[in-house]
Design a protein around this motif. Structure first.
Motif, mmCIF file in Angstrom:
data_model
loop_
_atom_site.group_PDB
_atom_site.id
_atom_site.type_symbol
_atom_site.label_atom_id
_atom_site.label_comp_id
_atom_site.label_asym_id
_atom_site.label_seq_id
_atom_site.Cartn_x
_atom_site.Cartn_y
_atom_site.Cartn_z
ATOM 1 N N MET A 1 -21.064 -39.622 1.891
ATOM 2 C CA MET A 1 -22.203 -38.716 1.997
ATOM 3 C C MET A 1 -22.481 -38.045 0.646
ATOM 4 S SD MET A 1 -22.720 -36.065 5.143
ATOM 5 C CE MET A 1 -22.164 -34.628 4.254
ATOM 6 N N THR A 2 -23.743 -37.876 0.330
ATOM 7 C CA THR A 2 -24.114 -37.256 -0.940
ATOM 8 C C THR A 2 -23.606 -35.813 -0.991
ATOM 9 O OG1 THR A 2 -26.126 -38.564 -0.899
ATOM 10 C CG2 THR A 2 -26.063 -36.747 -2.466
ATOM 11 N N LYS A 3 -22.891 -35.475 -2.073
ATOM 12 C CA LYS A 3 -22.396 -34.107 -2.232
ATOM 13 C C LYS A 3 -23.421 -33.295 -3.018
ATOM 14 C CE LYS A 3 -18.439 -34.413 -0.126
ATOM 15 N NZ LYS A 3 -17.231 -34.951 -0.609
ATOM 16 N N LYS A 4 -23.634 -32.063 -2.558
ATOM 17 C CA LYS A 4 -24.632 -31.204 -3.210
ATOM 18 C C LYS A 4 -23.966 -30.259 -4.193
ATOM 19 C CE LYS A 4 -28.085 -31.070 0.390
ATOM 20 N NZ LYS A 4 -28.469 -30.433 1.610
ATOM 21 N N ILE A 5 -24.495 -30.255 -5.406
ATOM 22 C CA ILE A 5 -23.972 -29.346 -6.430
ATOM 23 C C ILE A 5 -25.073 -28.384 -6.847
ATOM 24 C CG2 ILE A 5 -22.944 -29.179 -8.733
ATOM 25 C CD1 ILE A 5 -21.963 -32.059 -8.353
ATOM 26 N N ALA A 6 -24.795 -27.091 -6.724
ATOM 27 C CA ALA A 6 -25.728 -26.082 -7.223
ATOM 28 C C ALA A 6 -25.398 -25.847 -8.696
ATOM 29 C CB ALA A 6 -25.580 -24.793 -6.428
ATOM 30 N N VAL A 7 -26.401 -26.001 -9.542
ATOM 31 C CA VAL A 7 -26.192 -25.835 -10.990
ATOM 32 C C VAL A 7 -26.859 -24.526 -11.413
ATOM 33 C CG1 VAL A 7 -26.609 -26.844 -13.265
ATOM 34 C CG2 VAL A 7 -26.135 -28.338 -11.309
ATOM 35 N N LEU A 8 -26.026 -23.554 -11.852
ATOM 36 C CA LEU A 8 -26.544 -22.229 -12.209
ATOM 37 C C LEU A 8 -26.222 -21.942 -13.678
ATOM 38 C CD1 LEU A 8 -25.183 -20.270 -9.071
ATOM 39 C CD2 LEU A 8 -27.195 -21.732 -9.201
ATOM 40 N N PRO A 9 -27.150 -22.255 -14.589
ATOM 41 C CA PRO A 9 -26.850 -22.105 -16.026
ATOM 42 C C PRO A 9 -26.617 -20.658 -16.454
ATOM 43 C CG PRO A 9 -28.775 -23.515 -15.675
ATOM 44 C CD PRO A 9 -28.472 -22.848 -14.362
ATOM 45 N N GLY A 10 -27.384 -19.702 -15.901
ATOM 46 C CA GLY A 10 -27.194 -18.297 -16.279
ATOM 47 C C GLY A 10 -27.822 -17.962 -17.620
ATOM 48 N N ASP A 11 -27.093 -17.170 -18.427
ATOM 49 C CA ASP A 11 -27.673 -16.577 -19.641
ATOM 50 C C ASP A 11 -26.927 -16.996 -20.916
ATOM 51 O OD1 ASP A 11 -29.162 -15.041 -17.748
ATOM 52 O OD2 ASP A 11 -27.431 -13.695 -17.573
ATOM 53 N N GLY A 12 -27.475 -16.540 -22.043
ATOM 54 C CA GLY A 12 -26.808 -16.752 -23.335
ATOM 55 C C GLY A 12 -26.567 -18.232 -23.595
ATOM 56 N N ILE A 13 -25.313 -18.582 -23.884
ATOM 57 C CA ILE A 13 -24.992 -19.994 -24.131
ATOM 58 C C ILE A 13 -24.937 -20.804 -22.834
ATOM 59 C CG2 ILE A 13 -23.715 -19.598 -26.287
ATOM 60 C CD1 ILE A 13 -21.095 -19.924 -24.642
ATOM 61 N N GLY A 14 -25.063 -20.125 -21.677
ATOM 62 C CA GLY A 14 -24.967 -20.811 -20.378
ATOM 63 C C GLY A 14 -25.799 -22.095 -20.307
ATOM 64 N N PRO A 15 -27.116 -22.015 -20.576
ATOM 65 C CA PRO A 15 -27.938 -23.229 -20.474
ATOM 66 C C PRO A 15 -27.493 -24.349 -21.424
ATOM 67 C CG PRO A 15 -29.331 -21.277 -20.491
ATOM 68 C CD PRO A 15 -27.929 -20.803 -20.789
ATOM 69 N N GLU A 16 -27.000 -23.983 -22.622
ATOM 70 C CA GLU A 16 -26.582 -25.019 -23.592
ATOM 71 C C GLU A 16 -25.333 -25.764 -23.127
ATOM 72 O OE1 GLU A 16 -26.459 -23.279 -27.740
ATOM 73 O OE2 GLU A 16 -27.238 -21.566 -26.647
ATOM 74 N N ILE A 17 -24.353 -25.010 -22.628
ATOM 75 C CA ILE A 17 -23.092 -25.662 -22.226
ATOM 76 C C ILE A 17 -23.250 -26.397 -20.900
ATOM 77 C CG2 ILE A 17 -21.538 -24.195 -23.586
ATOM 78 C CD1 ILE A 17 -21.190 -22.402 -21.143
ATOM 79 N N ILE A 18 -24.097 -25.844 -20.023
ATOM 80 C CA ILE A 18 -24.331 -26.521 -18.738
ATOM 81 C C ILE A 18 -25.055 -27.853 -18.973
ATOM 82 C CG2 ILE A 18 -25.829 -26.403 -16.678
ATOM 83 C CD1 ILE A 18 -23.217 -24.999 -16.173
ATOM 84 N N ALA A 19 -25.960 -27.886 -19.946
ATOM 85 C CA ALA A 19 -26.679 -29.138 -20.241
ATOM 86 C C ALA A 19 -25.682 -30.256 -20.576
ATOM 87 C CB ALA A 19 -27.650 -28.928 -21.401
ATOM 88 N N GLU A 20 -24.608 -29.910 -21.298
ATOM 89 C CA GLU A 20 -23.606 -30.932 -21.659
ATOM 90 C C GLU A 20 -22.790 -31.351 -20.436
ATOM 91 O OE1 GLU A 20 -24.195 -32.195 -24.592
ATOM 92 O OE2 GLU A 20 -25.688 -30.595 -24.663
#
Ligand code: NAD
Length: 356
Positions: A1-20
């Motif tokens: 079954m497909t597993k659902k992942i919530a991706v919450l980048p947040g602030d500051g460097i959050g979006p940059e590191i989450i992108a990787e």
């Protein structure tokens, strides 16, 4: 079954590191990982989007997901907001709403980074400890709390340290279970000589230990534990402690390894659902510069695969890929040293994907 992942980048460097980290997950998807990823704002980004650090839609998404991948929250621009809507409330709200009471914080020193530690290599090389921090109780949540005006007109700040037996027992069991899978040594950290609340903590840990005869339980006062962590950290295997003591000791343990940018964490509920995030904050001083170390977030993905998605082989692959890029001599600025090749956030993410 497909597993659902919530991706919450947040602030500051959050979006940059989450992108990787998302790059890594996208790559594993092409190798058969059956996941669906949905992104939502939290922290300062949540406040900007909806006036709340934990928007209702973000909470609903987190509740409906099998696992949550979070960057970091916070930033200078929100520091003057009322405490009830500050970015950190988004994180505390998620932990409380999802009952993520068990926070796992490994401190592992990669042999390639032994020189990055401020401690002597012989004190830290081969270090592999795990701090289990109680996450939804204690002084960060206890009532009453606030700042009041005394009769003489002076202000007084107050918070409450409170733990019930059941709260202590469930974090105790979580820590004993983990100790059973590791070196079977558990050190419970408290301040039982001064705080009644942690006198009860010690009593309950002793009681729970009867169900785990193979685990060697010891107790240590928090001030001594802080000292021992920098004096002889390899004496520890698993440590279990309260919310505030764990907050402080795990940052201290993090620095033993040389970089806060290398350490992942997991926060689990009673059923294995978890939120995964690097232990560092939003690092506003380096945000938007493509210099942050994304490895803690990528290693958080490995923990997610191991503890919530039961994809052990893929978790191992990520950890090996991280070792591989370190072996190649690639370093972000925070772990850079002479003779190594300095890379950006996105170059480090690309290198991990290539190594995979
Ligand atoms: P921080 O962890 O953000 O930064 C501390 C230092 O470590 C800074 O010099 C930063 O540049 C560096 N650093 C952190 N992560 C790094 C990475 N991945 N790569 C390279 N260097 C890195 O802690 P802080 O400065 O005390 O707090 C900044 C903000 O983050 C505050 O708003 C704070 O409330 C928030 N915060 C959030 C979390 C979280 O979201 N879990 C945790 C701690 C702090």
């Amino acid at each position: 079954m497909t597993k659902k992942i919530a991706v919450l980048p947040g602030d500051g460097i959050g979006p940059e590191i989450i992108a990787e980290a998302v790059k890594v997950l996208e790559h594993l998807r092409t190798d058969g990982l059956d996941i669906e990823m949905n992104e939502a704002p939290v922290g300062g980004a949540g406040y900007e989007a909806s006036g709340k650090p934990l928007p209702d839609d973000t909470l609903a998404l987190a509740k409906a997901s099998d696992a949550i991948l979070l960057g970091a929250v916070g930033g200078y621009q929100w520091e003057s907001l009322d405490i009830s809507v500050r970015p950190e409330k988004g994180l505390l709200g998620l932990r409380a709403e999802l009952e993520l009471f068990s926070n796992l914080r490994p401190a592992i020193l990669y042999k390639q980074l032994a020189d990055a530690s401020t401690l002597k290599p012989e004190v830290v090389s081969g270090l592999d400890i795990l701090i289990v921090r109680e996450l939804t109780g204690g002084i960060y949540f206890g009532q009453p709390r606030g700042i009041r005006i005394l009769e003489n007109g002076e202000k007084q700040g107050f918070n409450t340290l409170v733990y019930s037996e059941s709260e202590i027992e469930r974090i105790g069991r979580s820590a004993f279970d983990i100790a059973m899978k590791r070196g079977k040594k558990l050190c419970s950290v408290d301040k039982a000589n001064v705080l009644e609340c942690t006198e009860l903590w010690r009593e309950v840990m002793e009681r729970v230990s009867k169900d785990y005869p193979e685990v060697e339980l010891s107790h240590m006062y928090v001030d001594n534990a802080a000292m021992q962590l920098v004096r002889a950290p390899k004496q520890f295997d698993v440590m279990v402690t309260t919310n505030m003591f764990g907050d402080i000791l795990s940052d201290c343990a993090a620095m033993l390894t040389g970089s806060i940018g290398m350490l992942p964490s997991a926060s689990l509920d009673a059923n294995g659902k978890g939120m995964y995030e690097p232990i560092h904050g939003s690092a506003p001083d380096i945000a938007g510069k493509n210099v942050a170390n994304p490895l803690a977030t990528i290693l958080s993905v490995a923990m997610m695969l191991r503890y919530s998605l039961n994809e052990i082989a893929m978790a191992d692959r990520i950890e090996k890929a991280v070792e591989n890029v370190l072996d190649q001599g690639l370093r972000t600025a925070d772990i850079d040293s002479e003779g190594m090749q300095k890379v950006s956030t996105s170059e480090m993410g690309d290198a991990v994907v290539s190594a995979l």
